[in-house]
Design a protein around this motif. Structure first.
Motif, short mmCIF file in Angstrom:
data_model
loop_
_atom_site.label_atom_id
_atom_site.label_comp_id
_atom_site.label_asym_id
_atom_site.label_seq_id
_atom_site.Cartn_x
_atom_site.Cartn_y
_atom_site.Cartn_z
N MET A 1 0.85 -1.18 0.00
CA MET A 1 0.00 0.00 0.00
C MET A 1 0.89 1.23 0.00
SD MET A 1 -3.19 1.14 0.17
CE MET A 1 -3.82 -0.51 0.31
N ASN A 2 0.63 2.13 -0.92
CA ASN A 2 1.41 3.35 -1.01
C ASN A 2 0.63 4.52 -0.42
OD1 ASN A 2 3.60 2.16 -2.29
ND2 ASN A 2 2.69 2.43 -4.30
N PHE A 3 1.24 5.19 0.53
CA PHE A 3 0.68 6.41 1.10
C PHE A 3 1.53 7.58 0.63
CE2 PHE A 3 -0.58 3.11 4.09
CZ PHE A 3 -1.91 3.44 4.35
N GLU B 1 -0.75 12.00 3.32
CA GLU B 1 -1.42 10.93 4.07
C GLU B 1 -0.57 10.47 5.26
OE1 GLU B 1 -3.94 8.85 0.43
OE2 GLU B 1 -1.86 8.25 0.80
N LEU B 2 0.72 10.31 5.02
CA LEU B 2 1.62 9.88 6.10
C LEU B 2 1.69 10.92 7.21
CD1 LEU B 2 4.51 8.29 4.04
CD2 LEU B 2 2.94 7.09 5.58
N MET B 3 1.68 12.20 6.86
CA MET B 3 1.72 13.25 7.87
C MET B 3 0.45 13.22 8.73
SD MET B 3 4.63 14.66 7.70
CE MET B 3 4.44 16.14 8.66
N LEU B 4 -0.70 13.04 8.10
CA LEU B 4 -1.95 12.94 8.85
C LEU B 4 -1.92 11.73 9.77
CD1 LEU B 4 -4.83 14.10 9.27
CD2 LEU B 4 -5.58 12.47 7.52
N MET B 5 -1.44 10.61 9.25
CA MET B 5 -1.36 9.40 10.06
C MET B 5 -0.42 9.59 11.24
SD MET B 5 -1.25 6.74 6.87
CE MET B 5 -0.71 5.33 7.81
N MET B 6 0.68 10.28 11.02
CA MET B 6 1.64 10.52 12.09
C MET B 6 1.00 11.36 13.21
SD MET B 6 5.43 12.19 11.82
CE MET B 6 4.82 13.80 11.40
N LEU B 7 0.19 12.34 12.84
CA LEU B 7 -0.44 13.21 13.83
C LEU B 7 -1.43 12.48 14.72
CD1 LEU B 7 -1.12 16.37 11.66
CD2 LEU B 7 0.49 16.17 13.55
N TYR B 8 -2.12 11.49 14.18
CA TYR B 8 -3.18 10.81 14.91
C TYR B 8 -2.83 9.37 15.30
CZ TYR B 8 -6.09 14.80 13.94
OH TYR B 8 -6.60 16.08 13.91
N ASN B 9 -1.60 8.97 15.06
CA ASN B 9 -1.19 7.59 15.31
C ASN B 9 -1.23 7.25 16.79
OD1 ASN B 9 -0.18 5.02 15.05
ND2 ASN B 9 1.82 5.64 14.33
N THR B 10 -1.90 6.15 17.11
CA THR B 10 -1.96 5.67 18.49
C THR B 10 -1.03 4.49 18.70
OG1 THR B 10 -3.73 4.11 18.00
CG2 THR B 10 -4.40 6.33 18.67
N GLY B 11 -0.42 4.03 17.62
CA GLY B 11 0.45 2.87 17.70
C GLY B 11 -0.14 1.62 17.09
N THR B 12 -1.46 1.66 16.85
CA THR B 12 -2.12 0.52 16.20
C THR B 12 -2.94 1.01 15.02
OG1 THR B 12 -4.18 0.59 17.50
CG2 THR B 12 -2.33 -0.69 18.42
N GLU C 1 -10.68 10.26 4.87
CA GLU C 1 -11.42 9.11 4.31
C GLU C 1 -10.50 8.23 3.46
OE1 GLU C 1 -14.33 7.62 4.72
OE2 GLU C 1 -14.87 9.07 6.25
N GLN C 2 -9.66 8.86 2.65
CA GLN C 2 -8.70 8.11 1.84
C GLN C 2 -7.80 7.26 2.72
OE1 GLN C 2 -7.90 11.75 -1.23
NE2 GLN C 2 -6.15 10.55 -0.68
N VAL C 3 -7.30 7.88 3.78
CA VAL C 3 -6.39 7.18 4.68
C VAL C 3 -7.11 6.02 5.36
CG1 VAL C 3 -5.06 7.41 6.82
CG2 VAL C 3 -4.87 9.15 5.04
N ILE C 4 -8.31 6.26 5.84
CA ILE C 4 -9.07 5.20 6.51
C ILE C 4 -9.31 4.03 5.57
CG2 ILE C 4 -11.35 4.62 7.45
CD1 ILE C 4 -11.32 7.50 8.70
N GLU C 5 -9.68 4.30 4.34
CA GLU C 5 -9.92 3.22 3.38
C GLU C 5 -8.65 2.42 3.12
OE1 GLU C 5 -12.83 2.02 2.33
OE2 GLU C 5 -13.60 3.49 3.74
N LYS C 6 -7.53 3.09 3.01
CA LYS C 6 -6.26 2.40 2.80
C LYS C 6 -5.88 1.58 4.04
CE LYS C 6 -4.12 5.39 -0.66
NZ LYS C 6 -2.95 6.22 -0.98
N LEU C 7 -6.11 2.14 5.22
CA LEU C 7 -5.79 1.42 6.45
C LEU C 7 -6.62 0.16 6.60
CD1 LEU C 7 -5.44 4.40 8.95
CD2 LEU C 7 -3.61 2.84 8.22
N ALA D 1 0.45 -6.19 10.60
CA ALA D 1 1.89 -6.34 10.37
C ALA D 1 2.38 -5.32 9.35
CB ALA D 1 2.21 -7.76 9.91
N GLU D 2 1.61 -5.10 8.30
CA GLU D 2 1.99 -4.10 7.30
C GLU D 2 2.00 -2.70 7.92
OE1 GLU D 2 0.37 -6.06 3.13
OE2 GLU D 2 -1.08 -5.12 4.50
N PHE D 3 1.02 -2.43 8.78
CA PHE D 3 0.97 -1.13 9.45
C PHE D 3 2.20 -0.94 10.33
CE2 PHE D 3 -0.11 1.50 13.11
CZ PHE D 3 -0.48 2.65 12.48
#
Length: 67
Positions: A1-3, A7-18, A45-51, A57-59
């Protein structure tokens, strides 16, 4: 999966570790968006769908940008 970088910056801001925790945090953040914040809603929404298509393990193997 390519982010992409945004998208990666948004994920980094809200990342809980899982992966599931991140999806929950993004959904919670969406509750606070104003109606005109469509770009952020679409991005999240794009990020959620990709997640949803990733395994845990990929995450765990994702690398987030440092800047």
């Amino acid at each position: 999966m390519n982010f992409d970088h945004e998208e990666l910056m948004l994920m980094m801001l809200y990342n809980t570790g899982t992966r599931q925790g991140l999806v929950r945090e993004l959904r919670l953040m969406q509750c606070y968006l104003m109606p005109d914040e469509t770009a952020l809603r679409e991005l999240s929404e794009q990020v959620i769908e990709k997640l949803k298509r990733l395994t845990d393990a990929e995450f765990a193997g994702l690398e987030f940008p440092m800047n």
